[in-house]
Design a protein around this motif. Sequence first.
Motif, short mmCIF file in Angstrom:
data_model
loop_
_atom_site.label_atom_id
_atom_site.label_comp_id
_atom_site.label_asym_id
_atom_site.label_seq_id
_atom_site.Cartn_x
_atom_site.Cartn_y
_atom_site.Cartn_z
N LEU A 648 -9.08 5.20 -28.77
CA LEU A 648 -8.32 3.91 -29.11
C LEU A 648 -9.25 3.07 -29.32
N ARG A 649 -10.13 2.74 -28.40
CA ARG A 649 -11.01 1.55 -28.05
C ARG A 649 -12.20 1.72 -29.11
N LEU A 650 -12.56 2.95 -29.52
CA LEU A 650 -14.00 3.02 -30.20
C LEU A 650 -13.63 3.51 -31.59
N GLY A 651 -12.43 3.90 -31.53
CA GLY A 651 -12.28 4.54 -33.08
C GLY A 651 -13.02 5.78 -33.25
N HIS A 652 -13.55 5.95 -34.50
CA HIS A 652 -14.23 7.14 -34.67
C HIS A 652 -15.72 7.25 -34.12
N LYS A 653 -15.89 6.23 -33.36
CA LYS A 653 -17.36 6.21 -32.78
C LYS A 653 -17.48 7.41 -31.70
N THR A 654 -18.57 8.18 -31.63
CA THR A 654 -18.80 9.55 -30.97
C THR A 654 -19.10 9.36 -29.43
N HIS A 655 -19.65 8.25 -29.09
CA HIS A 655 -20.19 7.99 -27.85
C HIS A 655 -19.34 7.93 -26.73
N GLY A 656 -18.10 7.93 -27.11
CA GLY A 656 -17.15 7.72 -25.92
C GLY A 656 -16.99 8.95 -25.22
N ARG A 657 -17.04 10.28 -25.81
CA ARG A 657 -17.23 11.73 -25.20
C ARG A 657 -18.37 11.90 -24.22
N ALA A 658 -19.48 11.29 -24.48
CA ALA A 658 -20.58 11.69 -23.70
C ALA A 658 -20.36 10.57 -22.58
N GLU A 659 -20.03 9.31 -22.67
CA GLU A 659 -19.83 8.71 -21.74
C GLU A 659 -18.92 9.12 -20.42
N ARG A 660 -17.60 9.71 -21.07
CA ARG A 660 -16.80 10.43 -20.22
C ARG A 660 -17.47 11.58 -19.42
N VAL A 661 -18.25 12.22 -20.28
CA VAL A 661 -18.81 13.53 -19.58
C VAL A 661 -19.95 12.77 -18.44
N SER A 662 -20.79 11.88 -18.87
CA SER A 662 -21.48 11.25 -17.67
C SER A 662 -21.07 10.36 -16.70
N ALA A 663 -19.85 9.90 -16.88
CA ALA A 663 -19.03 9.44 -15.78
C ALA A 663 -18.41 10.39 -14.68
N LYS A 664 -17.87 11.60 -15.32
CA LYS A 664 -17.52 12.81 -14.64
C LYS A 664 -18.69 13.32 -13.66
N LYS A 665 -19.81 13.50 -14.38
CA LYS A 665 -21.08 13.97 -13.69
C LYS A 665 -21.46 13.15 -12.38
N ALA A 666 -21.36 11.90 -12.54
CA ALA A 666 -21.68 10.97 -11.53
C ALA A 666 -20.64 11.03 -10.44
N ARG A 667 -19.17 11.31 -10.81
CA ARG A 667 -18.48 11.49 -9.91
C ARG A 667 -18.44 12.86 -8.99
N VAL A 668 -18.94 14.17 -9.76
CA VAL A 668 -18.88 15.20 -9.19
C VAL A 668 -20.45 15.20 -8.16
N THR A 669 -21.19 14.39 -8.69
CA THR A 669 -22.48 14.24 -7.75
C THR A 669 -22.28 13.76 -6.46
N ASP A 670 -21.23 12.94 -6.42
CA ASP A 670 -20.73 12.23 -5.05
C ASP A 670 -19.96 13.14 -4.32
N LEU A 671 -19.22 13.92 -4.76
CA LEU A 671 -18.43 14.98 -4.12
C LEU A 671 -19.36 15.96 -3.51
N LEU A 672 -20.50 16.22 -4.25
CA LEU A 672 -21.47 17.23 -3.71
C LEU A 672 -22.20 16.80 -2.58
N ALA A 693 -13.06 19.92 -19.77
CA ALA A 693 -11.81 21.00 -19.60
C ALA A 693 -11.66 20.88 -17.78
N GLU A 694 -12.56 20.85 -16.84
CA GLU A 694 -12.28 21.35 -15.43
C GLU A 694 -12.11 20.09 -14.86
N PRO A 695 -11.19 19.87 -13.87
CA PRO A 695 -11.16 18.98 -12.87
C PRO A 695 -12.57 18.56 -12.11
N GLU A 696 -12.63 17.49 -11.55
CA GLU A 696 -13.96 17.24 -10.63
C GLU A 696 -13.99 18.02 -9.52
N ASP A 697 -12.95 18.31 -8.83
CA ASP A 697 -13.03 19.00 -7.39
C ASP A 697 -13.28 20.69 -7.70
#
Length: 922
Positions: A648-672, A693-697
């Motif tokens: 909704l914020r970025l419309g058809h821009k594609t970097h939103g998916r990459a940012e979400r994945v990057s943010a999740k990787k950062a949170r998983v790094t903290d969990l590990l 697809a998978e939850p962080e934990d």
Amino acid sequence: MTLPKVPNQRKIVDRRALAAAIDAVVAEKGAAKGRPAVVALLRAALADGRAELQGRLLKRPGAGHEHAHGQAFLIDQLIRVIHDHVTLHVYPAANRSSGERIALVAVGGYGRGEMAPYSDVDLAFITPGKPTAWCEQVIEAILYYLWDLNLTVGHSSRSLDEMVRMAKEDLTIRTALLEARFLWGDQALNAEAGRRYRAEVVPGSESTFVQEKLEERNARHRRMGDSRYVVEPNVKDGKGGLRDLQTLYWIGKYLYRVQSAAELVEKGLFTHSEYRSFRRAEGFLLAVRAHLHTLAKRGEDRLSFDLQREVAARMNYADRPGKSAVERFMQMYFLQAKHVGHLTGVFLAHLEEETATRGVVAGFFDVVRKGRARKIDGFVVHGGQIAAPADDWFQQDPVRLIAIFTLAEREGLDIHPGTMRMARRDAATITAEVRRDPRANALFLDVLAGRRDPEPVLRWMNEAGVFGRFVPDFGKVNAQMQWDMYHHYTVDEHTIRAIGLLSQIERQTLADDHPLASGIMPRLVHRRVLYVATLLHDIAKGRGGDHSVLGADVARRLCPRLGMSEEETDLVAWLVRYHLLMSATAFKRDLSDHKTIVDFVGEVQSLERLRLLTVLTIVDIRAVGPGVWNSWKRQLLADLYEAAQERLRLGHKTHGRAERVSAKKARVTDLLGDKGHLVADLDDRFDDTYWIAEPEDVIALNLPHYAAARDGELPLSIEAQFSPEFGATLVTVIGNDHPGLFFRIAGAIHLAGGNVIDARIHTNRVGKAVDNFLVQDPLGKPFSEASQLARLRKSIEDALADRIDMVPSLAKRPLKAMRAENFSVAARVTFDNGASNRFTVIEVNATDRPALLNRLTRAMFEQSLLINSAHIAQYGERAVDTFYVTDLLGTKIHSEERLGRIEAALLEAIAAGKPRVAEAAE
């Protein structure tokens, strides 16, 4: 206490004829040799009496009092015959001493004359002093005859002194003796027992008795779920059940020496109308309990799903448009339970008033009347309670019926029970004119969206009948049961709980449980829209048709009346219409598929709608009942929210998916923690689809597992671990991917005694399968013991190593009937080629049964389909399994002929899982 007159008594049992038949046996064979014949006569009389009462119950299925008294009469007559036979023939004593006397007394429910077909027979044998040898022989002989009749007997044998001493010490004994009813034997001894009980046990113990009985009631309510709206209620011990009515009677009898509930009216504790309500509720509950016992052929007091339909049929309930017979029956049950709750409030209110002046149980209610009462908006406030200043206060201006609840919520006050009684009495003064009054509607919105805590106040409003009068559409779902295994509460109770959760989230008291919703609430533009939508989201259930569509129509009618703008009305109507959209998308669709997000956002269209819908979805799921909400669902909804928000914020821009994945990787790094380097180390193995697809934990568990399997060069690695957050066991399988892997794992889990409740399957960039399964046992509990987890791992390992011949092994495993079989779920298979750009989406709806997932995935394997992802959702008895598939060439399936073959194969797989008739009857 005497038993009410039972009609046509001799058709139930003819005591004189039975006694004469026994006398004849004794005259011919003697007491000892004639015993088998005597028992046979007694058994025949008991069977004939029960059959007569059963016939009467079928003719008058709601005659609860008549049937209960008839059962007590039958047992009375048999005990009297047995007593006379024992004292005259078995142990005759011509010149009995003053100590050789026995009074037979019915106590407890039997003493009250309220018995179901398989109720316990509670007896007290009272002797003047320590029982003589003759007394012991007689008591033992009577008991053996009763046991020969297969009756469950609760008995005690006490001297007068023991009775007094033990009654003083034990609440249960004191309560049982409170209902004592003379059966047979020495009348003078019984009269002395009653006199001593009233003179030596009761005086001075009133306050303690009331306190202990109410504490006992509260503990029982907590044990039974602490709600009168649970969908499998206990008719006897549940909140709003028979025991609650009995508690009122016990307290009234103990304090006021009444001998029947009718005398509570004379004492001013009930009005005539309220006493009629007492009798109706009691009669209905007694009838339901009688039918339950008859159907179960034992002492069954839980109105379980498998018995509800049968009881409804026996009580002559029929289907109506939009509402089945069993739903109508259960709605009547919950309405009666609600009346019991009201009567409890009325009773205690009067008791409080009495104690304030007479001091009967002074101190227990802790009514503090220090200082002068103050007035707010015309209402009297003292001791933390609001009271109406005059008996006709609400009749003068019915809008005050709304105002008092608004005041209670705003100021954090209780409403005096006496005023609640007035509100219930005067609720009928809320007419169409009052409902149109702008003052009343503004006040109602104030309480609904109250800033302090609207849940208890809305529940009071509902109990008083004011809620349903002011919002008639809500009145229609009052006490309405949703007859399935998913919803734990009636519609009105579920709705009020959802509003309460919404308030808690807004007040930031559930920030740990619901961080997403707690973060959204302060950013909402249309706060009260959310409260009104929560009120209305299930308002049209039971009308036939789609309740979401019908509910949106209700919203368009009601919101303008409540004073809401056109924009607010449109928002509420949209939320009600699509309140299931987000959960359906999150739990039944692949969130890593770009088209899923595009379609969802296309319907939502704005950030405000997304925020409102997210919070509504969360409180709706959480209010369904305990155990329904878990961190798996929380993560899926959060992922969908984040993806939709980016779109909704970025419309058809594609970097939103990459940012979400990057943010999740950062949170998983903290969990590990110290293993955080695995995120970077394995970055070339897992693509964005897995990360989305998978939850962080779960990822934080998968990565170390994967690394260990890789480092150990293991072709197959299986982990099973109990996950308290999910309320299930997480089973992860890592190995070489190959066709049929999915159905073999699912079958192995079933063979180990497990049931798959969710599954996420992945093939990474180097051809390794990383499959996650959430598993529970058939009772919905996780596997947590080491032996259970080992059995799961071993079963999967054997299946994938071909050490198990899967098909015959599954065929040998019995498919026993489950609770889900009490419900009818039409098997349905739908195909959607528009939900994904790459895959055909297959959705299967069916009754949830063991090994269903194995049968479905095996059928797909046999139809040459490749499963890319599976999404398993359960809604009580209904399983909704969604699969993203292609053919062997990796393309969608468009051929109608082939889709027809796939549908037939899947429906056949579903049918193969039905329990056989013989097994279902076990």
